[in-house]
Write a protein that holds these residues in place. Structure first.
Motif, PDB file in Angstrom:
ATOM      1  N   HIS A  23      -4.770   4.355   7.381  1.00  0.00           N
ATOM      2  CA  HIS A  23      -4.289   5.805   6.916  1.00  0.00           C
ATOM      3  C   HIS A  23      -4.076   5.859   5.640  1.00  0.00           C
ATOM      4  CE1 HIS A  23      -2.213   9.580   7.309  1.00  0.00           C
ATOM      5  NE2 HIS A  23      -1.108   8.921   6.866  1.00  0.00           N
ATOM      6  N   LYS A  27      -5.342   9.090   2.569  1.00  0.00           N
ATOM      7  CA  LYS A  27      -4.438  10.110   2.811  1.00  0.00           C
ATOM      8  C   LYS A  27      -4.295  11.140   1.982  1.00  0.00           C
ATOM      9  CE  LYS A  27       0.771  10.407   3.079  1.00  0.00           C
ATOM     10  NZ  LYS A  27       1.091  11.486   2.196  1.00  0.00           N
ATOM     11  N   PRO A  30      -7.851  14.638   1.458  1.00  0.00           N
ATOM     12  CA  PRO A  30      -7.815  16.164   1.838  1.00  0.00           C
ATOM     13  C   PRO A  30      -6.976  16.857   0.976  1.00  0.00           C
ATOM     14  CG  PRO A  30      -7.495  14.505   3.875  1.00  0.00           C
ATOM     15  CD  PRO A  30      -7.225  14.058   2.684  1.00  0.00           C
ATOM     16  N   THR A  35     -13.249  16.223   3.449  1.00  0.00           N
ATOM     17  CA  THR A  35     -13.022  16.337   4.749  1.00  0.00           C
ATOM     18  C   THR A  35     -12.932  14.578   5.126  1.00  0.00           C
ATOM     19  OG1 THR A  35     -13.953  18.274   5.273  1.00  0.00           O
ATOM     20  CG2 THR A  35     -13.969  16.862   6.989  1.00  0.00           C
ATOM     21  N   VAL A  36     -12.185  14.331   5.939  1.00  0.00           N
ATOM     22  CA  VAL A  36     -11.753  13.010   6.461  1.00  0.00           C
ATOM     23  C   VAL A  36     -12.151  12.796   7.956  1.00  0.00           C
ATOM     24  CG1 VAL A  36     -10.695  10.868   6.554  1.00  0.00           C
ATOM     25  CG2 VAL A  36     -10.743  12.037   4.508  1.00  0.00           C
ATOM     26  N   THR A  37     -13.227  12.351   8.344  1.00  0.00           N
ATOM     27  CA  THR A  37     -13.086  12.055   9.856  1.00  0.00           C
ATOM     28  C   THR A  37     -13.205  10.639  10.155  1.00  0.00           C
ATOM     29  OG1 THR A  37     -14.508  14.023  10.000  1.00  0.00           O
ATOM     30  CG2 THR A  37     -14.444  12.607  11.993  1.00  0.00           C
ATOM     31  N   ARG A  38     -12.217  10.117  11.078  1.00  0.00           N
ATOM     32  CA  ARG A  38     -12.040   8.496  11.390  1.00  0.00           C
ATOM     33  C   ARG A  38     -12.431   8.424  12.849  1.00  0.00           C
ATOM     34  NH1 ARG A  38      -7.493   7.225   9.140  1.00  0.00           N
ATOM     35  NH2 ARG A  38      -6.235   7.943  10.692  1.00  0.00           N
ATOM     36  N   ARG A  62      -8.358  19.432   7.506  1.00  0.00           N
ATOM     37  CA  ARG A  62      -9.625  18.417   6.876  1.00  0.00           C
ATOM     38  C   ARG A  62      -9.475  17.143   7.355  1.00  0.00           C
ATOM     39  NH1 ARG A  62      -8.642  22.310   3.005  1.00  0.00           N
ATOM     40  NH2 ARG A  62      -7.801  20.461   1.889  1.00  0.00           N
ATOM     41  N   TYR A  63      -8.529  16.551   8.189  1.00  0.00           N
ATOM     42  CA  TYR A  63      -8.326  15.031   8.169  1.00  0.00           C
ATOM     43  C   TYR A  63      -8.211  14.892   9.975  1.00  0.00           C
ATOM     44  CZ  TYR A  63      -6.233  10.728   7.821  1.00  0.00           C
ATOM     45  OH  TYR A  63      -5.681   9.089   8.012  1.00  0.00           O
TER      46      TYR A  63
END
Length: 400
Positions: A23, A27, A30, A35-38, A62-63
């Motif tokens: 994480h 962190k 954004p 854009t963060v996609t896990r 955006r996360y």
């Protein structure tokens, strides 16, 4: 920028050190409009215990964390319960990877955690999309001697093959310390540049020690610890190097009477035989209520690590709370911390004497703790490492 992050299990909210790194490294993305996609391959015990079976979690604007819950993922994690690495995750993705293909196709850059999933990502991402291998430990060192009776040689060869493929196939690597980076350079032929982004703590956790709060008093009362006792804290998850360190804490505790109390916080306490513990040792288990108060109820933090990989997140967490730390040399590896200024360093056989000296010197405890917090604030925060990683990605692979 659209960053797709691939993780071995549910990460948010972070509970273990690896979760915090997963994480923490993204962190700040954004905050810059990224854009963060896990993609999380399966769940975690805490998630199933709380019946939190959500597939999508919006962490921030955006996360997002997308959880692919599938029985195969959980089944193939079973060897981890007896100390084996999770070497079958790539094969599991070959059968069950719903949603990952789309996330890889949409990504401007992919950040893949550890070598268990990275080879699969390298084989399934578009060749124009850069892949950054996110190393948490040098796994060939961590599992170089797994001390298990079955398949030990095969496991070691498999770990080496997966780590080699990850290091040599990735477009870049981010690791925890310069030492780990040098091991990769000496052992393999890295396919791209290496960034050192150290483990850290959160900026919000940086604070002064507050031993006189009602919450700190309540913690001592809960465990039957005398208000006049010196409290030494060790915390960790139920992970072999932590168990080894906790057993050292118990051995050290036998050198003291009730005037020095040892508090073991976290699931590592589950590995200790309760009936065999001396009276001045308390296991607190996994703590949610009064978590910060446990630090305030502490006088000295302990980090008697003797094995493991990467750098110790717990050490930086101690620093953030202005706690004076007594650590083994191995426990302090990889950090730019000066002995006797930011912490006290002692070999295992010298730990009791080091603890006694600090217990008898409250002013020195305050000075060392303050120095440690200032070091954490200047060098070891997740926010700083995340911003460093973002600059690195943009410079190497941008603009996006």
């Amino acid at each position: 920028m659209h960053l797709t992050q691939v993780a071995p299990y549910v990460t948010y909210p972070p509970r273990l050190g690896g979760d915090h790194r997963t994480h923490g490294l993204v962190k700040e993305f954004p905050q810059h409009g990224d854009t963060v996609t896990r993609f999380c391959q399966g769940g975690s015990p805490a998630m199933y215990k709380s019946l939190d079976l959500r597939r999508t979690v919006e962490i921030a604007e955006r996360y997002t964390e997308y959880r692919h819950l599938h029985p195969l993922h959980e089944l193939l994690k079973a060897p981890m319960l007896v100390g084996y690495p999770n070497v079958f995750q790539g094969q599991a993705l070959s059968v069950a990877s719903d949603g990952l293909g789309t996330l890889l196709a949409d990504a401007d850059v992919v950040l893949a955690r550890e070598p268990w999933q990275t080879p699969y990502v390298l084989d399934h991402v578009d060749e124009s999309t850069p892949v950054v291998f996110s190393s948490h430990n040098v796994e060939t060192e961590r599992f170089g001697d797994i001390d298990q009776p079955l398949f030990e040689g095969w496991v070691e060869r498999r770990v080496d093959a997966l780590e080699r493929r990850s290091v040599e196939g990735a477009d870049a690597i981010v690791c925890t310390s310069e030492r780990d980076a040098n091991v990769y350079r000496e052992t393999y032929d890295p396919g791209g540049p290496i960034l050192v982004a150290p483990n850290g703590t959160y900026e919000d956790d940086l604070r002064d020690h507050r031993p006189d709060t009602e919450a700190a008093t309540r913690v001592r009362r809960r465990y039957g610890i005398s208000p006049d006792a010196t409290v030494c804290l060790f915390m960790g998850s139920n992970y072999k190097p932590n168990v080894e360190a906790a057993e050292t804490v118990v051995d050290v505790a036998r050198e003291f009477d009730a005037s020095v109390h040892f508090l073991v916080m976290g699931t590592v306490g589950n590995a200790l035989e309760e009936a065999a513990l001396p009276a001045n040792v308390t296991t607190a288990g996994y703590v949610e209520d009064d978590f910060e108060a446990h630090f305030d109820a502490t006088d000295i933090a302990l980090n008697p690590m003797q094995s493991g990989g990467g750098t110790n997140i717990k050490l930086i967490d101690y620093f953030a709370r202005s706690l004076p730390v007594v650590s083994t040399p191995f426990g302090a590896r990889g950090l730019d911390a000066t002995p006797d200024e930011h912490l006290v360093v002692a070999e295992c056989d010298a730990l009791p004497a080091a603890i006694r000296r600090l217990a008898d010197a409250p002013e020195r405890r305050r000075t060392v703790g303050t120095n440690a917090r200032e070091l954490a604030a200047s060098t070891y925060t997740w926010e700083a490492s995340s911003r460093k990683l973002r600059r690195f990605v943009v410079e190497k692979f941008g603009p996006f």
